[in-house]
Design an enzyme around this catalytic site. Structure first.
Site, PDB file in Angstrom:
ATOM      1  N   ASP A   1      50.285  74.010  52.041  1.00  9.93           N
ATOM      2  CA  ASP A   1      50.224  73.242  53.288  1.00  9.93           C
ATOM      3  C   ASP A   1      48.828  72.623  53.375  1.00  9.93           C
ATOM      4  O   ASP A   1      47.886  73.266  53.804  1.00  9.93           O
ATOM      5  CB  ASP A   1      50.482  74.163  54.485  1.00  9.93           C
ATOM      6  CG  ASP A   1      50.442  73.440  55.819  1.00  9.93           C
ATOM      7  OD1 ASP A   1      50.388  72.197  55.832  1.00  9.93           O
ATOM      8  OD2 ASP A   1      50.441  74.124  56.852  1.00  9.93           O
TER       9      ASP A   1
ATOM     10  N   GLU B   1      44.234  66.948  59.049  1.00 17.83           N
ATOM     11  CA  GLU B   1      45.497  67.140  59.740  1.00 17.83           C
ATOM     12  C   GLU B   1      45.531  68.462  60.489  1.00 17.83           C
ATOM     13  O   GLU B   1      46.051  68.550  61.604  1.00 17.83           O
ATOM     14  CB  GLU B   1      46.660  67.081  58.739  1.00 17.83           C
ATOM     15  CG  GLU B   1      48.054  67.022  59.383  1.00 17.83           C
ATOM     16  CD  GLU B   1      48.658  68.397  59.680  1.00 17.83           C
ATOM     17  OE1 GLU B   1      49.688  68.451  60.378  1.00 17.83           O
ATOM     18  OE2 GLU B   1      48.094  69.420  59.223  1.00 17.83           O
TER      19      GLU B   1
ATOM     20  N   ASP C   1      55.106  66.694  54.652  1.00 19.10           N
ATOM     21  CA  ASP C   1      54.446  67.954  54.972  1.00 19.10           C
ATOM     22  C   ASP C   1      55.345  69.100  54.527  1.00 19.10           C
ATOM     23  O   ASP C   1      56.256  68.896  53.718  1.00 19.10           O
ATOM     24  CB  ASP C   1      54.136  68.022  56.475  1.00 19.10           C
ATOM     25  CG  ASP C   1      52.849  68.783  56.777  1.00 19.10           C
ATOM     26  OD1 ASP C   1      52.753  69.949  56.367  1.00 19.10           O
ATOM     27  OD2 ASP C   1      51.965  68.218  57.452  1.00 19.10           O
TER      28      ASP C   1
END
Length: 357
Positions: free
Chosen positions: A182, A214, A237
């Site tokens: 991630d 992010e 994502d």
């Protein structure tokens, strides 16, 4: 849902993906990961970057409207806030940590004169009071031990030094396990999708973006989207794989490993792009699932969609287990499905697409 049959894992560009995953890149300090991404992009695309940490790779006519593919390069991390009398380091979170996963981990600190390895410390169970053993760890009760005294630690590790968990990527069966999936995997997907478009008759300037920050607010996406003025965009994502214990399929959808690209359905995202992606997936035999996001998507899409006068946008996600931990896990088949779907969607775009809802 268009499920994927059992099959051999695809031949992903593992050297590139693992090179991305090995680099430390907490939010606001993505330089090392960005350099790996940019070097790879330069082998087949036009590359650039901005002052905020975003890196760009593009194909297609330089004067054509842009279509943006966003994947963020940053990961959650830690920042040193204080050096104590014994040289122990207090830290603050960069992004959303569950402190329980930090206990006992090794940390790489990006110190000015060279990286240092430390250990996240906590009282041993032997010296805890019985009631303490029942309590969850809090970040303020943990520390980093770098094996240095106070004076040397203060000299080598100034306040504001950042760090990440020290954990290298590995293959576990057909699955990839690493910190920073991630969303280093999303940054990988958008660049590999761009690579797949080499030689295509592109009607748009297709721009893959490795975005910054992010995890602390999708700020890099906001800057990059303002710069590009895209006619449409997709954020790639990760989402929660739902066969792991304790994850609700009623809330997150049916998203097992091997089910392909997960598509967000919601108020903010474009229903037109969603229909286009479903059509592309069905035509190309690309597996996909759907998940509901009635408000924010909690991805780079949220700031991209609201850029300037608005950008029609979508979210494509890779199913992920153990998110925001030192050992996140994704399935290579799902990664490849996301790459294939992005490329198929771009190839099918009209020269002047109409995204009116």
């Amino acid at each position: 849902m268009n499920p994927q049959p059992e099959s051999s894992p695809p031949a992903l560009n593992q050297d590139f993906l693992f090179a991305l995953l090995r680099e430390a890149g907490p939010s606001g300090f993505e330089r090392r990961a960005a350099d790996v991404w940019k070097k790879e992009a330069a082998t087949f695309a036009r590359v650039s970057e901005d002052h905020y940490g975003n890196v760009y790779a593009e194909l297609g006519p330089e004067d054509a409207p842009a279509v943006a593919l966003l994947g963020h390069l940053d990961e959650i991390g830690l920042m040193v806030s204080h050096v104590g009398d014994e040289g122990f380091l207090s830290v603050l979170a960069i992004g959303g940590w569950d402190p329980q996963v930090l206990v006992g981990q090794r940390v790489r600190l990006l110190a000015p004169e060279g990286d240092l390895i430390g250990v996240i410390g906590k009282k041993a169970i032997h010296v805890m009071e019985p009631e303490d053993r029942k309590n969850a760890s809090k970040l303020e009760d943990l520390w980093i031990d770098v094996g240095l005294g106070k004076e040397e630690a203060q000299a080598r590790i100034p306040v504001g030094t950042v760090g990440v968990i020290e954990q290298a990527p590995v293959m576990v069966g057909d699955r990839i396990v690493s910190r920073a999936l991630d969303n280093r995997v999303g940054a990988f997907v958008v660049l590999e999708a761009l690579r797949a478009l080499r030689g295509a008759d592109l009607k748009h300037r297709v721009v893959a973006v490795g975005t910054s920050q992010e995890e602390i607010g999708s700020f890099g996406s906001q800057v990059g989207s303002h710069r590009l003025k895209p006619v449409a965009g997709v954020a790639v994502d990760v989402t929660h794989e739902t066969k792991q214990p304790g994850v609700s399929e009623k809330k997150y959808g049916v998203v097992p490993f091997g089910s392909g690209a997960n598509l967000s359905v919601g108020a903010m995202t474009s229903p037109v792009i969603l229909r286009q992606m479903i059509a592309a997936a069905q035509q190309e035999g690309i597996p996909y699932t759907l998940s509901a996001n009635p408000r924010l998507t909690h991805t780079d899409a949220d700031t991209m969609i609201l850029s300037r006068s608005g950008v029609p946008g979508a979210v494509v996600s890779v199913p992920n287990r153990y998110m925001h931990s030192p050992n996140e896990m994704v399935d290579a088949r799902d990664v490849q499905a996301c790459i294939d779907l992005l490329a198929a969607w771009v190839r099918g775009l009209d020269a002047e697409p109409d995204f009116t809802r």
